[in-house]
Write an enzyme that holds these catalytic residues in place. Structure first.
Site, PDB file in Angstrom:
ATOM      1  N   ARG A  54     -10.278 -11.350   2.279  1.00  0.00           N
ATOM      2  CA  ARG A  54     -11.180 -12.387   1.747  1.00  0.00           C
ATOM      3  C   ARG A  54     -10.542 -13.767   1.809  1.00  0.00           C
ATOM      4  O   ARG A  54     -11.244 -14.774   1.900  1.00  0.00           O
ATOM      5  CB  ARG A  54     -11.617 -12.010   0.323  1.00  0.00           C
ATOM      6  N   LYS A  90       0.837  -1.196   0.000  1.00  0.00           N
ATOM      7  CA  LYS A  90       0.000   0.000   0.000  1.00  0.00           C
ATOM      8  C   LYS A  90       0.878   1.254   0.000  1.00  0.00           C
ATOM      9  O   LYS A  90       2.002   1.209   0.490  1.00  0.00           O
ATOM     10  CB  LYS A  90      -0.842   0.038   1.284  1.00  0.00           C
TER      11      LYS A  90
HETATM   12  N1  BES Z   1      -8.122  -3.638   4.641  1.00  0.00           N
HETATM   13  C1  BES Z   1      -8.276  -3.206   3.305  1.00  0.00           C
HETATM   14  C2  BES Z   1      -9.561  -2.399   3.105  1.00  0.00           C
HETATM   15  C3  BES Z   1      -9.646  -1.094   3.831  1.00  0.00           C
HETATM   16  C4  BES Z   1      -9.239   0.074   3.228  1.00  0.00           C
HETATM   17  C5  BES Z   1     -10.183  -1.035   5.106  1.00  0.00           C
HETATM   18  C6  BES Z   1      -9.321   1.278   3.915  1.00  0.00           C
HETATM   19  C7  BES Z   1     -10.280   0.174   5.786  1.00  0.00           C
HETATM   20  C8  BES Z   1      -9.844   1.333   5.183  1.00  0.00           C
HETATM   21  C9  BES Z   1      -8.314  -4.415   2.373  1.00  0.00           C
HETATM   22  O1  BES Z   1      -7.544  -5.484   2.767  1.00  0.00           O
HETATM   23  C10 BES Z   1      -7.793  -3.981   1.050  1.00  0.00           C
HETATM   24  O2  BES Z   1      -6.647  -3.667   0.981  1.00  0.00           O
HETATM   25  N2  BES Z   1      -8.654  -3.977   0.037  1.00  0.00           N
HETATM   26  C11 BES Z   1      -8.266  -3.585  -1.268  1.00  0.00           C
HETATM   27  C12 BES Z   1      -8.720  -4.645  -2.234  1.00  0.00           C
HETATM   28  C13 BES Z   1      -8.139  -4.525  -3.613  1.00  0.00           C
HETATM   29  C14 BES Z   1      -6.665  -4.828  -3.572  1.00  0.00           C
HETATM   30  C15 BES Z   1      -8.845  -5.482  -4.526  1.00  0.00           C
HETATM   31  C16 BES Z   1      -8.920  -2.244  -1.569  1.00  0.00           C
HETATM   32  O3  BES Z   1     -10.056  -2.011  -1.115  1.00  0.00           O
HETATM   33  O4  BES Z   1      -8.287  -1.416  -2.193  1.00  0.00           O
HETATM   34 MN    MN Z   2      -5.539  -5.334   2.077  1.00  0.00          MN
END
Ligand code: BES
Ligand code: MN
Ligand code: ZN
Length: 496
Positions: A348, A274
């Protein structure tokens, strides 16, 4: 915080602050201020004419040595429009009173109760305890002296009936469960590894008398939980599968409700790392797991006659020489193979094995809560939890409980057409479905592992956290969906 009733006539209640609410439009004569003696109300009339008292929501007016009252001070909290008033608003008003008087170093508050409303005692108790919470564990100067240690519900005469006493107790249990969740979520990841989360779950379970079990890395591998394992393999802090059971002897053998909560103690994104900008927020990525533990703590005290098993797949998502890679194919506990297109879509994967394990433990209906997607925040913001599921009857039950508790939830679609988006070229399923409809494809991926078992998914990525301080609540973790799930479980239980 000590909570209790006080049955003295309102004019004789001796305390540092007596608090009542008043509605917009008639702030001197509507709401619980109606119950105050006439000398006090004429004083409020003056404040109203001078424009100082309007009754606008959360307006706080503090009156020293109020006419007609034995209390040292009277706090009038604006309740907003009367037609919008409900238990949820009473919760916020009581909370506003608590935070207002705390900031002025008062430690005791008596809240005028509208005894004609059955939910009032519960709402006030809940609001007060939630409001008195601060994330100050790591401050060398804690907010300790600035807490309300005594919150009294002033009935103005009648001694409360046993249902009213129960209502207060219920509010206390729900609010304490939410604060327990908030504590877990606030904890930074250096002091919240999967193992530590398991320890906190164990301590909670022992305290309230629940069965506890935890699978360590050997058991996770033995049970072939390849999806959870992959997420955790890059970290030096090994994954855990946490299990807390509530199985009262008087409960029927079915249903068994499985509560599966995402327990990612830190989400760097892994190799699909990230951006660093908001990465620190990812210490909250175990909020779903914390939520389910909070629900368990509450039902252990409320004791509905229903079997419930909480399952929290916990792992830390890190990049390293041992980490899983984009393109890897992993075999989940269910046997389904997953192509990992993005290591940041880790929740997931953890949930896939969490759901499979919950089913193996005998759960007949499933709910998961997870900070699953940024996409749900784009769709619904921080205000509303995204709800997903194919079994509309089961979805409706969750939505009805949310309405009853005044929590905002909104159902999003899960149609077969979206399945195309997460097909894999070489495995059974891929772990991402692209940017568009991201909350939906994430939910549906998780649902694939529920199979035929009724399942509802709650995406709490937005609602886990409040970005600003409210008059009635500190900034930060919210404890969202705990009230809804506790309500649902009590509704599902056969009545005594
Ligand atoms: N934990 C994150 C989602 C999240 C983002 C929670 C901001 C709280 C605040 C999750 O694991 C994630 O990274 N999701 C990605 C999925 C994508 C890579 C398909 C997302 O939402 O960008
Ligand atoms: Mn994630
Ligand atoms: Zn995550």
């Amino acid at each position: 915080m000590e909570l209790n009733f006080i049955s003295d006539a309102l004019e004789t209640v001796t305390c540092s602050v007596l608090a009542a609410y008043s509605f917009e439009g008639n702030p001197d004569s509507s709401g619980t201020v109606e119950r105050l003696p006439s000398a006090t109300r004429s004083l409020l009339g003056e404040l109203r004419s001078s424009g100082e008292l309007t009754g606008k929501a959360y307006e706080c007016t503090l009156i020293h040595r109020p006419a007609g009252l034995a209390a040292q001070k009277l706090l009038v909290v604006g309740a907003g429009k009367p037609e919008k008033f409900d238990d949820a608003q009473e919760r916020r008003l009581a909370g506003t009173a608590v935070r207002f008087v705390r900031a002025r170093s008062a430690h005791m508050l008596a809240w005028v109760l509208d005894s004609s409303r059955p939910g009032a005692a519960r709402a006030a108790a809940e609001g007060a305890i939630v409001a008195d919470y601060d994330a100050d564990r790591y401050r060398t100067e804690r907010n300790g002296e600035r807490r309300v240690d005594k919150f009294l519900l002033a009935t103005g005469g009648p001694t409360p009936r046993s249902e009213t006493r129960q209502s207060l107790e219920h509010g206390k249990i729900i609010a304490e469960a939410q604060n327990f969740v908030r504590d877990l979520v606030n904890e930074p990841s250096n002091t919240m590894t999967p193992e530590i989360l398991a320890g906190r779950a164990r301590a909670m379970a022992e305290k309230v008398g629940l069965k506890f079990d935890v699978l360590d890395e050997a058991r996770i591998q033995e049970l072939k939980m390849g999806a959870l394992w992959a997420v955790g393999q890059g970290s030096d802090a090994p994954p855990r599968m946490i299990v807390v059971r509530y199985e009262p002897a008087e409960a029927p053998v079915a249903p068994v409700i499985g509560l599966v909560g995402k327990g990612i103690t830190f989400d760097t994104g892994g190799i699909s790392i990230k951006p660093s900008e908001a990465m620190h927020e990812m210490k909250t990525d175990m909020a779903g797991g914390a939520t389910m533990l909070g629900v368990m703590q509450a039902i252990a005290q409320i004791k509905p006659r229903i079997r419930v098993i909480a399952v929290v797949p916990a792992a830390e998502n890190m990049p390293s020489g041992k980490a899983y890679r984009p393109g890897d194919v992993v075999t989940s506990m269910s046997g389904k193979t997953i192509e990992v297109l993005n290591t940041d879509a880790e929740g997931r994967l953890a949930l896939a094995d969490g759901l499979a394990y919950a089913k193996q433990l005998g759960c007949t209906a499933l709910i998961d809560a997870a900070t699953l997607t940024g996409a749900v925040m784009i769709a619904l913001g921080n205000i509303t939890t995204g709800v997903f599921g194919w079994n509309q009857e089961w979805v409706n039950k969750v939505l009805a409980s949310a309405t009853a508790e005044g929590e905002r939830m909104w159902q999003l679609p899960v149609d077969d057409e979206y399945r195309e988006l997460y097909k894999s070229m070489i495995a059974d399923i891929a772990n991402t479905g692209g940017r568009y409809g991201g909350a939906i494809t994430a939910a549906m991926f998780v649902g694939e592992f529920a199979g035929d078992t009724p399942w509802v998914h709650l995406d709490i990525a937005g609602t886990r956290w409040s970005n600003d301080e409210k008059p009635y609540r500190a900034k930060g973790p919210t404890g969202a969906v705990v009230p809804t799930l506790v309500h649902l479980l009590t509704e599902l239980a056969p009545k005594k």
